[in-house]
Design a protein around this motif. Structure first.
Motif, PDB file in Angstrom:
ATOM      1  N   MET A 171       2.262   6.330  -7.093  1.00  0.00           N
ATOM      2  CA  MET A 171       1.184   7.123  -7.686  1.00  0.00           C
ATOM      3  C   MET A 171       1.280   8.612  -7.342  1.00  0.00           C
ATOM      4  O   MET A 171       0.915   9.451  -8.153  1.00  0.00           O
ATOM      5  N   VAL A 172       1.749   8.919  -6.148  1.00  0.00           N
ATOM      6  CA  VAL A 172       1.753  10.315  -5.702  1.00  0.00           C
ATOM      7  C   VAL A 172       3.067  11.022  -5.999  1.00  0.00           C
ATOM      8  O   VAL A 172       3.072  12.214  -6.322  1.00  0.00           O
ATOM      9  N   VAL A 173       4.178  10.304  -5.943  1.00  0.00           N
ATOM     10  CA  VAL A 173       5.487  10.951  -6.095  1.00  0.00           C
ATOM     11  C   VAL A 173       6.167  10.574  -7.408  1.00  0.00           C
ATOM     12  O   VAL A 173       6.474  11.435  -8.235  1.00  0.00           O
ATOM     13  N   LEU A 174       6.416   9.301  -7.599  1.00  0.00           N
ATOM     14  CA  LEU A 174       7.287   8.866  -8.680  1.00  0.00           C
ATOM     15  C   LEU A 174       6.695   9.087 -10.074  1.00  0.00           C
ATOM     16  O   LEU A 174       7.366   9.644 -10.948  1.00  0.00           O
ATOM     17  N   LEU A 175       5.455   8.668 -10.298  1.00  0.00           N
ATOM     18  CA  LEU A 175       4.859   8.836 -11.632  1.00  0.00           C
ATOM     19  C   LEU A 175       4.651  10.306 -12.025  1.00  0.00           C
ATOM     20  O   LEU A 175       4.997  10.691 -13.142  1.00  0.00           O
ATOM     21  N   PRO A 176       4.112  11.153 -11.122  1.00  0.00           N
ATOM     22  CA  PRO A 176       4.016  12.574 -11.502  1.00  0.00           C
ATOM     23  C   PRO A 176       5.376  13.236 -11.712  1.00  0.00           C
ATOM     24  O   PRO A 176       5.535  14.065 -12.612  1.00  0.00           O
ATOM     25  N   LEU A 177       6.363  12.865 -10.902  1.00  0.00           N
ATOM     26  CA  LEU A 177       7.700  13.430 -11.063  1.00  0.00           C
ATOM     27  C   LEU A 177       8.287  13.038 -12.412  1.00  0.00           C
ATOM     28  O   LEU A 177       8.832  13.888 -13.132  1.00  0.00           O
ATOM     29  N   LEU A 225       0.820  -1.202   0.000  1.00  0.00           N
ATOM     30  CA  LEU A 225       0.000   0.000   0.000  1.00  0.00           C
ATOM     31  C   LEU A 225       0.860   1.261   0.000  1.00  0.00           C
ATOM     32  O   LEU A 225       0.626   2.185  -0.795  1.00  0.00           O
ATOM     33  N   TYR A 226       1.865   1.296   0.859  1.00  0.00           N
ATOM     34  CA  TYR A 226       2.741   2.478   0.905  1.00  0.00           C
ATOM     35  C   TYR A 226       3.591   2.604  -0.357  1.00  0.00           C
ATOM     36  O   TYR A 226       3.845   3.715  -0.829  1.00  0.00           O
ATOM     37  N   PHE A 227       4.024   1.472  -0.901  1.00  0.00           N
ATOM     38  CA  PHE A 227       4.839   1.531  -2.109  1.00  0.00           C
ATOM     39  C   PHE A 227       4.022   1.996  -3.319  1.00  0.00           C
ATOM     40  O   PHE A 227       4.486   2.825  -4.100  1.00  0.00           O
ATOM     41  N   ILE A 228       2.791   1.502  -3.467  1.00  0.00           N
ATOM     42  CA  ILE A 228       1.963   1.934  -4.590  1.00  0.00           C
ATOM     43  C   ILE A 228       1.534   3.389  -4.396  1.00  0.00           C
ATOM     44  O   ILE A 228       1.424   4.141  -5.358  1.00  0.00           O
ATOM     45  N   LEU A 229       1.325   3.797  -3.150  1.00  0.00           N
ATOM     46  CA  LEU A 229       1.007   5.199  -2.874  1.00  0.00           C
ATOM     47  C   LEU A 229       2.174   6.099  -3.264  1.00  0.00           C
ATOM     48  O   LEU A 229       1.989   7.148  -3.895  1.00  0.00           O
ATOM     49  N   PHE A 230       3.394   5.689  -2.921  1.00  0.00           N
ATOM     50  CA  PHE A 230       4.583   6.444  -3.312  1.00  0.00           C
ATOM     51  C   PHE A 230       4.702   6.530  -4.836  1.00  0.00           C
ATOM     52  O   PHE A 230       5.000   7.588  -5.387  1.00  0.00           O
TER      53      PHE A 230
END
Length: 118
Positions: A88-94, A81-86
């Protein structure tokens, strides 16, 4: 966390490898069959996101069936959950923002020109 946790982790890691392989094949053979996606990072990010999504679904199925130890399922649920959240919220938009900036630099489009009307 004893031997049961290690066995459960091996099972989860093994299925994640399978999901990653299926995601990679799906991306290459079906999703972008007629387009040339040469960027390896895009393929990797898609496959990782696909893997994490399938793993979350797998953990739901394991919960219903009562497979794996409950503390092990909870740990893997939290980790995924935390890895997919990271992702979706940080890595893909960056990564998307970096690609937009690189595209603007290589195509000589400035932000002022891209906002101009007419």
């Amino acid at each position: 966390m004893g031997l049961g946790f290690v066995v459960d982790s091996v099972i989860m890691f093994g299925t994640q490898i399978l999901f990653f392989g299926f995601g990679w094949l799906f991306f290459m053979r079906e999703l972008f069959k007629y387009s040339e996606v040469q960027n390896m990072i895009v393929q990797l990010l898609f496959s990782i996101t696909f893997t994490l999504s399938c793993t979350m679904f797998e953990l739901i199925i394991f919960e219903i069936l009562g497979w794996l130890d409950s503390t092990s399922r909870y740990f893997h649920w939290q980790f995924n959950l935390y890895f997919i959240l990271f992702m979706m919220v940080v890595l893909l938009p960056l990564y998307s923002a970096i690609q937009v900036v690189n595209t603007m630099n290589t195509s000589h489009i400035t932000p002022a020109n891209s906002l101009a009307i007419g």
